[in-house]
Design a protein around this motif. Structure first.
Motif, PDB file in Angstrom:
ATOM      1  N   LEU A 288       0.833  -1.206   0.000  1.00 11.80           N
ATOM      2  CA  LEU A 288       0.000   0.000   0.000  1.00 11.80           C
ATOM      3  C   LEU A 288       0.861   1.246   0.000  1.00 11.80           C
ATOM      4  O   LEU A 288       0.635   2.177  -0.791  1.00 11.80           O
ATOM      5  N   LYS A 289       1.876   1.289   0.874  1.00 11.82           N
ATOM      6  CA  LYS A 289       2.750   2.467   0.944  1.00 11.82           C
ATOM      7  C   LYS A 289       3.482   2.673  -0.385  1.00 11.82           C
ATOM      8  O   LYS A 289       3.593   3.815  -0.879  1.00 11.82           O
ATOM      9  N   ASN A 290       3.946   1.590  -0.970  1.00 16.05           N
ATOM     10  CA  ASN A 290       4.670   1.691  -2.239  1.00 16.05           C
ATOM     11  C   ASN A 290       3.783   2.280  -3.334  1.00 16.05           C
ATOM     12  O   ASN A 290       4.203   3.180  -4.078  1.00 16.05           O
ATOM     13  N   GLN A 291       2.556   1.825  -3.434  1.00 15.59           N
ATOM     14  CA  GLN A 291       1.670   2.296  -4.500  1.00 15.59           C
ATOM     15  C   GLN A 291       1.108   3.693  -4.208  1.00 15.59           C
ATOM     16  O   GLN A 291       0.814   4.442  -5.145  1.00 15.59           O
ATOM     17  N   GLN A 292       0.981   4.049  -2.957  1.00 21.08           N
ATOM     18  CA  GLN A 292       0.647   5.434  -2.623  1.00 21.08           C
ATOM     19  C   GLN A 292       1.725   6.375  -3.167  1.00 21.08           C
ATOM     20  O   GLN A 292       1.419   7.417  -3.752  1.00 21.08           O
ATOM     21  N   ASP A 293       2.974   5.982  -2.987  1.00 22.39           N
ATOM     22  CA  ASP A 293       4.081   6.801  -3.491  1.00 22.39           C
ATOM     23  C   ASP A 293       4.108   6.822  -5.018  1.00 22.39           C
ATOM     24  O   ASP A 293       4.433   7.852  -5.623  1.00 22.39           O
ATOM     25  N   VAL A 294       3.774   5.705  -5.644  1.00 19.64           N
ATOM     26  CA  VAL A 294       3.751   5.639  -7.106  1.00 19.64           C
ATOM     27  C   VAL A 294       2.706   6.594  -7.667  1.00 19.64           C
ATOM     28  O   VAL A 294       2.971   7.339  -8.629  1.00 19.64           O
ATOM     29  N   VAL A 295       1.514   6.583  -7.083  1.00 15.71           N
ATOM     30  CA  VAL A 295       0.449   7.458  -7.580  1.00 15.71           C
ATOM     31  C   VAL A 295       0.806   8.919  -7.333  1.00 15.71           C
ATOM     32  O   VAL A 295       0.563   9.780  -8.183  1.00 15.71           O
TER      33      VAL A 295
END
Length: 476
Positions: free
Chosen positions: A150-157
């Motif tokens: 979740l944290k990784n994809q929050q940063d990606v978006v």
């Protein structure tokens, strides 16, 4: 968007009028009919198949009937964030397996989020179909929900927003900002890309509940197009998806809105832009209504290509604009299921101003409202629209996606074969009516976005501004 930029792809179900369908049916025998077969599985998954043996390949689209309009309040951008999470693995197929299996089998895949749907598409040799359906069914069951992902994809978006919006000239104002001002209800006017604060506040529980509530088979349509028969495709769909249990889906809020009753004008500055730009948007007719197809045709008459009224009038003749581009919200004229906008986006020359551009637009709209459109122009526009429609259906991945979207939004995949008739049935009188009804000043929202260096100086006065012909008034 996962691999394509979201900004690049450019109210309830309403029944198409009986008369419009009659017109469509009369000409169907003269047109190519897309093969369409539909079956609903016991768990609620609707499967739509278009058989075509011209290539030993197959396209797949899984459309979930959820998008930006239904994401949780105070979680702007959540539907888009969740789309990214769908590629981060499951307990059975860990992160990376999905892409590796598809690319290893000679295929490719993508996904996108829109106001009314989220779709996941693939194309591959037909020999890979079992694997593709297994993968899609696997992530429909559940995902690998964990804090690190979740944290990784929050940063990606967030990085995607920086690249595509915050650090880009104009920053998507023609679809993000214009919607925030044109619509009244939160479901329609919030930023689907999302604020950083809202994205960061999305919790693991939010993700789990979103999948549970909206990603069940009963809220999805599976489209398959290509080298397979309907019976074979239905059997494979039941084999891989049939055991996925249906799940209750929350009732959608009332996000319907009427036409606007007073023009809205907004001025913005842009530190990265070199020339000023304008976005003018009008609320569209309801999908499937009497005015839907005429508005789609009118949009093309005005700005569909270099031969259009506004390109010729603003770019070639008056030479006050550098371009004129039409947008239909974040989709196309046929794939929306709630309030959406017809938007004209133009870069204009620094020695003119937004008023001159708007006056030129109003003048062309007024001509159509008064005189209609000549037969030759109407035929040319319809021919181009039909060619574009059929060309889009040649690709199996696009055809699978189109039939799945027609089933999801219209409730009938066979609309894929009715849209050409709807286009052909539009008359000059129809264009006059929709111009008078929808392309009014009262229904218009305008953003004038000027470079920061220009904003400090008074707006230029156009020496040869077109006559200030008023846009036709209409019932709002």
């Amino acid at each position: 968007m996962r691999k394509r930029h979201l900004s690049v792809l450019l109210a309830g179900l309403t029944t198409i009028t009986t008369a419009a369908f009659a017109t469509a049916s009369a000409a169907e025998s003269d047109r190519w009919q897309v093969p369409v077969a539909v079956k609903k599985l016991d768990n609620g998954l609707t499967v739509v198949v278009s058989q075509d043996h011209t290539s030993p390949t197959v396209g797949i689209s899984v459309v979930y009937h959820v998008g930006m309009r239904l994401e949780p309040k105070n979680r702007t951008g959540f539907a888009h964030l969740f789309e990214h999470l769908m590629f981060q693995g499951t307990p059975v197929a860990p992160k990376g397996v999905f892409d590796k299996v598809i690319s290893g089998g000679g295929g490719r895949n993508n996904g996108s989020t829109r106001p009314d749907f989220t779709n996941y598409i693939e194309i591959a040799p037909v020999s890979a179909l079992d694997r593709l359906l297994w993968l899609e069914a696997d992530r429909m069951k559940t995902l690998d929900f964990n804090p690190d992902t979740l944290k990784n994809q929050q940063d990606v978006v967030k990085e995607e927003i920086r690249v595509n919006v915050k650090n880009q000239p104009y920053g998507g104002f023609m679809w993000i900002d214009i919607s925030q001002h044109a619509f009244q209800k939160w479901e329609n006017n919030h930023d689907g890309y999302g604020s950083f604060q809202d994205l960061e506040n999305a919790s693991l529980a939010d993700v789990q509940s979103f999948h549970r509530d909206y990603y069940g088979p009963n809220n999805a349509v599976l489209g398959i197009a290509g080298d397979i028969s309907p019976d074979e495709a239905f059997a494979l769909a039941d084999k891989y998806f049939g055991a996925v249990p249906g799940r209750p889906t929350p009732a959608a809020p009332d996000y319907s809105e009427g036409l606007n009753t007073a023009e809205k004008r907004i001025n913005q500055t842009d530190a990265l832009a070199q020339v000023p730009a304008i976005a003018a948007a009008w609320k569209m007719p309801a999908r499937g209504s009497r005015d839907h197809a005429p508005m789609a045709v009118l949009g093309n008459v005005l700005a569909g290509d270099d031969a259009s009224r506004l390109y010729q009038g603003l770019v070639k003749q008056r030479q006050i604009a550098l371009n004129v581009e039409p947008l239909y919200g974040l989709v196309d004229p046929w794939t929306y299921n709630g309030p959406t906008l017809y938007t004209l986006f133009a870069l204009y020359k620094p020695d003119t101003n937004a008023d001159a551009v708007l006056a030129a637009i109003d003048e062309e709209v007024a001509k159509i409202a008064r005189d209609g459109v000549d037969a030759a122009t109407l035929k040319r526009v319809k021919t181009k629209m039909l060619a574009d429609w059929y060309n889009g259906l040649e690709s199996f991945i696009e055809r699978a996606n189109t039939i799945a979207l027609m089933q999801t939004l219209w409730g009938d995949a066979n609309v894929v074969n009715k849209i050409p008739g709807l286009i052909e049935g539009v008359t000059s009188a129809d264009l006059q009516r929709v111009a008078k009804t929808y392309l009014t000043r009262a229904n218009r929202t305008v953003i004038d976005r000027r470079p920061a260096a220009m904003a400090a100086a008074p707006a230029a006065k156009a020496d040869a501004a077109p006559s200030q012909t008023a846009a036709p008034s209409g019932k709002n």
